[in-house]
Design a protein around this motif. Structure first.
Motif, PDB file in Angstrom:
ATOM      1  N   HIS A  66     -88.626  -0.450 -58.734  1.00 29.15           N
ATOM      2  CA  HIS A  66     -89.143   0.875 -58.538  1.00 29.15           C
ATOM      3  C   HIS A  66     -88.256   1.709 -57.588  1.00 29.15           C
ATOM      4  O   HIS A  66     -88.320   2.954 -57.654  1.00 29.15           O
ATOM      5  CB  HIS A  66     -90.723   0.719 -58.018  1.00 29.15           C
ATOM      6  CG  HIS A  66     -91.019   0.344 -56.892  1.00 29.15           C
ATOM      7  ND1 HIS A  66     -90.928   1.073 -55.807  1.00 29.15           N
ATOM      8  CD2 HIS A  66     -91.336  -1.192 -56.364  1.00 29.15           C
ATOM      9  CE1 HIS A  66     -91.221   0.084 -54.594  1.00 29.15           C
ATOM     10  NE2 HIS A  66     -91.585  -1.047 -55.075  1.00 29.15           N
ATOM     11  N   LYS A 124     -94.539   4.266 -60.483  1.00 34.81           N
ATOM     12  CA  LYS A 124     -95.925   3.632 -59.828  1.00 34.81           C
ATOM     13  C   LYS A 124     -95.810   2.307 -59.747  1.00 34.81           C
ATOM     14  O   LYS A 124     -95.568   1.447 -60.745  1.00 34.81           O
ATOM     15  CB  LYS A 124     -97.104   4.035 -60.886  1.00 34.81           C
ATOM     16  CG  LYS A 124     -98.467   3.463 -60.192  1.00 34.81           C
ATOM     17  CD  LYS A 124     -99.533   3.963 -61.059  1.00 34.81           C
ATOM     18  CE  LYS A 124     -99.748   3.848 -62.523  1.00 34.81           C
ATOM     19  NZ  LYS A 124    -101.095   4.457 -62.927  1.00 34.81           N
ATOM     20  N   LEU A 174     -97.290  -1.383 -59.516  1.00 34.81           N
ATOM     21  CA  LEU A 174     -98.638  -1.950 -60.106  1.00 34.81           C
ATOM     22  C   LEU A 174     -98.893  -3.016 -59.109  1.00 34.81           C
ATOM     23  O   LEU A 174     -98.206  -3.599 -58.094  1.00 34.81           O
ATOM     24  CB  LEU A 174     -98.191  -2.381 -61.531  1.00 34.81           C
ATOM     25  CG  LEU A 174     -97.700  -1.564 -62.437  1.00 34.81           C
ATOM     26  CD1 LEU A 174     -97.523  -2.051 -63.703  1.00 34.81           C
ATOM     27  CD2 LEU A 174     -98.847  -0.209 -62.578  1.00 34.81           C
ATOM     28  N   PRO A 191     -93.990  -5.573 -59.741  1.00 33.17           N
ATOM     29  CA  PRO A 191     -94.240  -4.941 -61.292  1.00 33.17           C
ATOM     30  C   PRO A 191     -94.683  -3.543 -60.895  1.00 33.17           C
ATOM     31  O   PRO A 191     -95.058  -2.753 -59.805  1.00 33.17           O
ATOM     32  CB  PRO A 191     -95.441  -5.325 -61.804  1.00 33.17           C
ATOM     33  CG  PRO A 191     -96.376  -6.182 -60.637  1.00 33.17           C
ATOM     34  CD  PRO A 191     -95.373  -6.360 -59.369  1.00 33.17           C
ATOM     35  N   GLN A 193     -94.509   0.820 -63.071  1.00 33.20           N
ATOM     36  CA  GLN A 193     -94.559   1.587 -64.266  1.00 33.20           C
ATOM     37  C   GLN A 193     -93.713   2.675 -64.239  1.00 33.20           C
ATOM     38  O   GLN A 193     -93.874   3.471 -63.197  1.00 33.20           O
ATOM     39  CB  GLN A 193     -95.983   1.702 -64.811  1.00 33.20           C
ATOM     40  CG  GLN A 193     -96.173   2.376 -65.849  1.00 33.20           C
ATOM     41  CD  GLN A 193     -97.526   2.866 -66.428  1.00 33.20           C
ATOM     42  OE1 GLN A 193     -98.243   3.165 -65.865  1.00 33.20           O
ATOM     43  NE2 GLN A 193     -98.143   1.784 -67.391  1.00 33.20           N
ATOM     44  N   THR A 242     -93.284   6.522 -65.852  1.00 33.88           N
ATOM     45  CA  THR A 242     -93.725   7.431 -67.155  1.00 33.88           C
ATOM     46  C   THR A 242     -92.458   8.743 -67.177  1.00 33.88           C
ATOM     47  O   THR A 242     -92.218   9.077 -66.170  1.00 33.88           O
ATOM     48  CB  THR A 242     -94.961   8.192 -66.661  1.00 33.88           C
ATOM     49  OG1 THR A 242     -95.879   7.278 -66.275  1.00 33.88           O
ATOM     50  CG2 THR A 242     -95.511   9.239 -67.568  1.00 33.88           C
ATOM     51  N   CYS A 274     -94.632   5.373 -71.514  1.00 28.65           N
ATOM     52  CA  CYS A 274     -94.806   4.596 -70.426  1.00 28.65           C
ATOM     53  C   CYS A 274     -93.667   3.318 -70.638  1.00 28.65           C
ATOM     54  O   CYS A 274     -93.615   2.993 -71.986  1.00 28.65           O
ATOM     55  CB  CYS A 274     -96.129   4.033 -70.170  1.00 28.65           C
ATOM     56  SG  CYS A 274     -97.091   5.324 -69.554  1.00 28.65           S
ATOM     57  N   ALA A 275     -93.070   2.750 -69.454  1.00 26.61           N
ATOM     58  CA  ALA A 275     -92.382   1.628 -69.639  1.00 26.61           C
ATOM     59  C   ALA A 275     -93.048   0.598 -68.255  1.00 26.61           C
ATOM     60  O   ALA A 275     -93.133   1.256 -67.250  1.00 26.61           O
ATOM     61  CB  ALA A 275     -90.880   1.711 -69.434  1.00 26.61           C
ATOM     62  N   THR A 276     -93.223  -0.725 -68.458  1.00 27.80           N
ATOM     63  CA  THR A 276     -93.761  -1.315 -67.497  1.00 27.80           C
ATOM     64  C   THR A 276     -92.743  -2.396 -67.474  1.00 27.80           C
ATOM     65  O   THR A 276     -92.254  -3.228 -68.174  1.00 27.80           O
ATOM     66  CB  THR A 276     -95.072  -2.040 -67.997  1.00 27.80           C
ATOM     67  OG1 THR A 276     -96.176  -0.871 -68.141  1.00 27.80           O
ATOM     68  CG2 THR A 276     -95.567  -2.782 -67.016  1.00 27.80           C
ATOM     69  N   ASN A 286     -92.324  -6.030 -65.382  1.00 29.09           N
ATOM     70  CA  ASN A 286     -93.270  -7.176 -64.532  1.00 29.09           C
ATOM     71  C   ASN A 286     -92.057  -7.984 -63.993  1.00 29.09           C
ATOM     72  O   ASN A 286     -91.077  -8.125 -64.207  1.00 29.09           O
ATOM     73  CB  ASN A 286     -93.954  -7.986 -65.642  1.00 29.09           C
ATOM     74  CG  ASN A 286     -94.913  -7.362 -66.186  1.00 29.09           C
ATOM     75  OD1 ASN A 286     -95.755  -6.527 -65.483  1.00 29.09           O
ATOM     76  ND2 ASN A 286     -95.070  -7.370 -67.591  1.00 29.09           N
TER      77      ASN A 286
END
Length: 106
Positions: free
Chosen positions: A13, A43, A45, A57, A59, A61, A102-104, A106
């Motif tokens: 991030h 963001k 997580l 993890p 996310q 946007t 959105c893309a996450t 992990n």
């Protein structure tokens, strides 16, 4: 590390946070124009210890100022600093201003 050297396995991030408000581009299907995905949020997580401990993890946007909804899938986004990144995007919300994706990680 240059954008070309960054792999998704190493992205965090912190790599994206300074670029909120900037555009990532994707060529349209006919390559005639670039579609601009504006990074609007990064963001962190919740982290579950022992699961994927190599990074927290997070996310992302992105907003696109069009009413056309692109299907979820892997897109090659290009950014002037981060270079080319293959990111799996999912449509998340639609408004008069456009569509959010959105893309996450992990």
């Amino acid at each position: 590390m240059t954008g070309e050297e960054m792999s998704q396995e190493r992205l965090t991030h912190e790599d994206f946070a300074p670029h909120v408000g900037t555009d990532f581009t994707v060529p349209a299907e006919d390559d005639s124009v670039l579609i601009h995905f504006t990074l609007t949020e990064v963001k962190v997580l919740s982290h579950k210890p022992g699961f994927g401990d190599f990074r927290d993890p997070f996310q992302l946007t992105f907003s696109v100022a069009t009413q056309d909804v692109f299907p979820q899938g892997l897109y090659q986004l290009t950014h002037p600093v981060l270079g080319e990144q293959d990111i799996f995007l999912v449509p998340a919300a639609k408004s008069d201003a456009g569509v959010d994706y959105c893309a996450t990680f992990n």
